[in-house]
Design a protein around this motif. Structure first.
Motif, PDB file in Angstrom:
ATOM      1  N   UNK A 365       0.815  -1.219   0.000  1.00  0.00           N
ATOM      2  CA  UNK A 365       0.000   0.000   0.000  1.00  0.00           C
ATOM      3  C   UNK A 365       0.848   1.268   0.000  1.00  0.00           C
ATOM      4  N   UNK A 366       2.161   1.145   0.040  1.00  0.00           N
ATOM      5  CA  UNK A 366       3.013   2.323   0.236  1.00  0.00           C
ATOM      6  C   UNK A 366       2.896   3.365  -0.892  1.00  0.00           C
ATOM      7  N   UNK A 367       2.836   2.987  -2.176  1.00  0.00           N
ATOM      8  CA  UNK A 367       2.685   4.039  -3.183  1.00  0.00           C
ATOM      9  C   UNK A 367       1.404   4.854  -2.990  1.00  0.00           C
ATOM     10  N   UNK A 368       0.295   4.174  -2.733  1.00  0.00           N
ATOM     11  CA  UNK A 368      -0.972   4.888  -2.541  1.00  0.00           C
ATOM     12  C   UNK A 368      -0.945   5.731  -1.279  1.00  0.00           C
ATOM     13  N   UNK A 369      -0.389   5.187  -0.206  1.00  0.00           N
ATOM     14  CA  UNK A 369      -0.378   5.915   1.069  1.00  0.00           C
ATOM     15  C   UNK A 369       0.421   7.199   0.964  1.00  0.00           C
ATOM     16  N   UNK A 370       1.616   7.133   0.410  1.00  0.00           N
ATOM     17  CA  UNK A 370       2.461   8.325   0.403  1.00  0.00           C
ATOM     18  C   UNK A 370       2.018   9.336  -0.652  1.00  0.00           C
ATOM     19  N   UNK A 371       1.304   8.878  -1.671  1.00  0.00           N
ATOM     20  CA  UNK A 371       0.656   9.835  -2.559  1.00  0.00           C
ATOM     21  C   UNK A 371      -0.437  10.601  -1.811  1.00  0.00           C
ATOM     22  N   UNK A 372      -1.079   9.923  -0.871  1.00  0.00           N
ATOM     23  CA  UNK A 372      -2.168  10.515  -0.083  1.00  0.00           C
ATOM     24  C   UNK A 372      -1.639  11.478   0.983  1.00  0.00           C
ATOM     25  N   UNK A 373      -0.540  11.117   1.658  1.00  0.00           N
ATOM     26  CA  UNK A 373      -0.072  11.925   2.795  1.00  0.00           C
ATOM     27  C   UNK A 373       0.841  13.078   2.393  1.00  0.00           C
ATOM     28  N   UNK A 374       1.318  13.093   1.167  1.00  0.00           N
ATOM     29  CA  UNK A 374       2.378  14.027   0.785  1.00  0.00           C
ATOM     30  C   UNK A 374       1.990  15.487   0.932  1.00  0.00           C
ATOM     31  N   UNK A 375       0.729  15.820   0.779  1.00  0.00           N
ATOM     32  CA  UNK A 375       0.324  17.235   0.821  1.00  0.00           C
ATOM     33  C   UNK A 375       0.594  17.868   2.181  1.00  0.00           C
ATOM     34  N   UNK A 376       0.714  17.066   3.222  1.00  0.00           N
ATOM     35  CA  UNK A 376       0.917  17.607   4.556  1.00  0.00           C
ATOM     36  C   UNK A 376       2.379  17.917   4.852  1.00  0.00           C
ATOM     37  N   UNK A 377       3.276  17.219   4.232  1.00  0.00           N
ATOM     38  CA  UNK A 377       4.704  17.495   4.445  1.00  0.00           C
ATOM     39  C   UNK A 377       5.475  17.137   3.172  1.00  0.00           C
ATOM     40  N   UNK A 378       5.259  17.884   2.102  1.00  0.00           N
ATOM     41  CA  UNK A 378       5.852  17.541   0.800  1.00  0.00           C
ATOM     42  C   UNK A 378       7.370  17.494   0.810  1.00  0.00           C
ATOM     43  N   UNK A 379       8.017  18.374   1.610  1.00  0.00           N
ATOM     44  CA  UNK A 379       9.477  18.369   1.633  1.00  0.00           C
ATOM     45  C   UNK A 379      10.022  17.024   2.095  1.00  0.00           C
ATOM     46  N   UNK A 380       9.385  16.441   3.087  1.00  0.00           N
ATOM     47  CA  UNK A 380       9.862  15.157   3.596  1.00  0.00           C
ATOM     48  C   UNK A 380       9.633  14.041   2.574  1.00  0.00           C
ATOM     49  N   UNK A 381       8.521  14.071   1.887  1.00  0.00           N
ATOM     50  CA  UNK A 381       8.265  13.069   0.860  1.00  0.00           C
ATOM     51  C   UNK A 381       9.264  13.202  -0.289  1.00  0.00           C
ATOM     52  N   UNK A 382       9.568  14.434  -0.679  1.00  0.00           N
ATOM     53  CA  UNK A 382      10.545  14.640  -1.746  1.00  0.00           C
ATOM     54  C   UNK A 382      11.939  14.224  -1.300  1.00  0.00           C
ATOM     55  N   UNK A 383      12.287  14.514  -0.063  1.00  0.00           N
ATOM     56  CA  UNK A 383      13.598  14.107   0.441  1.00  0.00           C
ATOM     57  C   UNK A 383      13.730  12.592   0.431  1.00  0.00           C
ATOM     58  N   UNK A 384      12.659  11.887   0.815  1.00  0.00           N
ATOM     59  CA  UNK A 384      12.687  10.421   0.796  1.00  0.00           C
ATOM     60  C   UNK A 384      12.876   9.905  -0.625  1.00  0.00           C
ATOM     61  N   UNK A 385      12.173  10.505  -1.585  1.00  0.00           N
ATOM     62  CA  UNK A 385      12.320  10.097  -2.988  1.00  0.00           C
ATOM     63  C   UNK A 385      13.749  10.316  -3.467  1.00  0.00           C
ATOM     64  N   UNK A 386      14.338  11.435  -3.053  1.00  0.00           N
ATOM     65  CA  UNK A 386      15.716  11.734  -3.452  1.00  0.00           C
ATOM     66  C   UNK A 386      16.685  10.720  -2.857  1.00  0.00           C
TER      67      UNK A 386
END
Length: 468
Positions: A365-386
């Motif tokens: 479920x991780x792709x769907x979950x992090x697509x859902x939660x990213x709006x609250x802390x986008x910098x952290x989601x982008x840092x994880x992707x990097x």
């Protein structure tokens, strides 16, 4: 005074460097945290507590466990493992050390892989029949969690099983009595259970996982011997690694500790899973870097001792992080995925029952979950992707969820993960039951940085039916 000035400057630098995502900016709470306490009516917490087991790491370090038990004055040791491991080198190394140092023990090797309330109770009954003064767990998270539960209930013989189980499934009572020392010898690189005060099991009446969470369960010592990971089959290594990945991602993106409610009226009531915090963040990021560098190597080449050893360390790093910060939706949704398994039997798991391994149930479920939660802390989601290898230069914050989801899909595809929930036996008709099994997992789902409804959960399960 010069020393005080340096400390003050450092604190100002840390504050100015803090993440400014809406869900992780603590600036609006600083003035409150300095002057208000739990007893003044504050609704959200103002403090976090950092705790972890002692960890000893090194190739062949298992040989020291007999000396540890002798040094502790152990008179009657309970050794727990599972039938698959009982004849393998990790258990033999422990037994050789115990015999060499004259340590008296009794072995329970009937631990169930992916334990249930019934299998927990069998281990508890074994522990209650003897006057054990130290517990030793040799195995993966299933063994270590089972041993934690056996120690807890043998130390509280009058307690009902649901007394300490997390609310709302159980009563969630605090543990006030003293447990016996527990030494954990992990043989998989995933759960981090050697660092945490959490024991997870399938609660059969609800067909969903739940657990017991209290710092009192934490092992007094985790003996992390990377030689043991060389015995993991390929898919076990992969699924264990996915647990590390999600531990790190979820703890790093969890609701900040200063936004978690309620504020405890007594430190005893502060939960083990407190929300993201500056110390857990360090461990989560470090674990992600190790996963990015070593996980594919560790899965593809079981003889790559550097990669397997590094994933063993990553499991510890992530365990220290999530053991204090907590996890959120991937784990909360994973519990009914594992609990409602129909006929699926994961490759490389020598069991006689259908099984969706924990790490697999979490990561699907991780792709769907992090697509859902990213709006609250986008910098952290982008840092994880990097960290996981994606070039995020010139990307928009609004695309953070899509980018991290694509990064995860590519990572899972490279490691030959099943194509979503449909590939392990689920369809859209199962979604209501999966949602029903997620709702009681408030201990973790409340740490999601983005609030969610039952309809949101349904959409996340549907989006996870296929990954590629």
């Amino acid at each position: 005074m010069a020393g005080r000035d340096r400390v003050a400057r450092l604190m100002r630098q840390l504050a100015s460097a803090a993440c400014r995502c809406p869900a992780h900016s603590h600036a609006h709470t600083h003035h409150q945290g300095a002057s208000q306490h739990a007893t003044t009516g504050r609704k959200t917490d103002y403090a976090f507590e950092m705790a972890s087991a002692n960890i000893r790491y090194g190739e062949g370090v298992t040989r020291e466990i007999g000396m540890d038990l002798h040094n502790m004055g152990a008179q009657n040791v309970c050794l727990m493992t599972d039938t698959n491991l009982s004849g393998l080198p990790p258990v033999r190394a422990v037994l050789d050390s115990l015999v060499q140092h004259g340590v008296k023990y009794k072995c329970y090797n009937n631990v169930r892989v992916e334990p249930t309330d019934s299998s927990f109770k069998e281990a508890i009954n074994f522990a209650k029949k003897e006057d054990f003064d130290v517990y030793v767990a040799v195995g993966g998270g299933s063994v270590i969690d089972t041993c934690k539960a056996a120690n807890l209930y043998a130390s509280h013989p009058e307690a009902d099983f649901l007394d300490f189980v997390n609310a709302p499934i159980g009563k969630g009572k605090p543990i006030t009595g003293t447990l016996k020392p527990l030494i954990a010898v992990p043989t998989t690189a995933g759960t981090g259970s050697e660092t945490t005060g959490v024991a997870i099991f399938d609660y059969e009446p609800l067909k969903a996982k739940t657990g017991i969470a209290n710092r009192a369960l934490r092992p007094v010592l985790g003996i992390v011997d990377p030689l043991h990971t060389l015995h993991m089959p390929q898919r076990v290594a992969a699924n264990s690694g996915f647990d590390v990945l999600c531990h790190a991602l979820e703890s790093y993106t969890a609701l900040p500790y200063s936004q978690r409610s309620p504020c405890p009226s007594n430190p005893l009531l502060r939960p083990a899973y407190q929300g993201s915090n500056p110390i857990s963040d360090v461990w989560a990021r470090h674990a992600l870097h190790f996963v990015a560098k070593y996980m594919k190597r560790a899965v593809r080449n079981p003889d790559d001792i550097e990669a397997r050893s590094s994933m063993h360390l990553a499991s510890v790093f992530a365990g220290i992080g999530f053991g204090n910060a907590g996890v959120h939706l991937c784990h909360g949704m994973s519990y009914p995925i594992a609990g409602n398994v129909k006929t699926f039997k994961a490759k490389d798991y020598n069991v006689d029952h259908p099984i969706v391994p924990h790490g697999l149930s979490v990561v699907l479920t991780s792709p769907a979950v992090f697509a859902f939660t990213a709006s609250m802390c986008p910098e952290r989601h982008l840092e994880a992707a990097e960290i996981l290898g994606t070039d995020i230069r010139n990307v928009k914050r609004a695309d953070a969820g899509r980018i991290l989801a694509e990064t995860l899909r590519n990572f899972l595809f490279d490691l030959e993960v099943e194509d979503g929930l449909s590939a392990i036996g689920y369809n859209q008709q199962d979604v209501p039951d999966l949602v029903k099994g997620t709702i009681p997992q408030e201990r973790v789902t409340k740490l999601s940085p983005r609030s969610h409804t039952e309809e949101d959960l349904s959409e996340l399960f549907i989006a996870s039916m296929k990954l590629y």
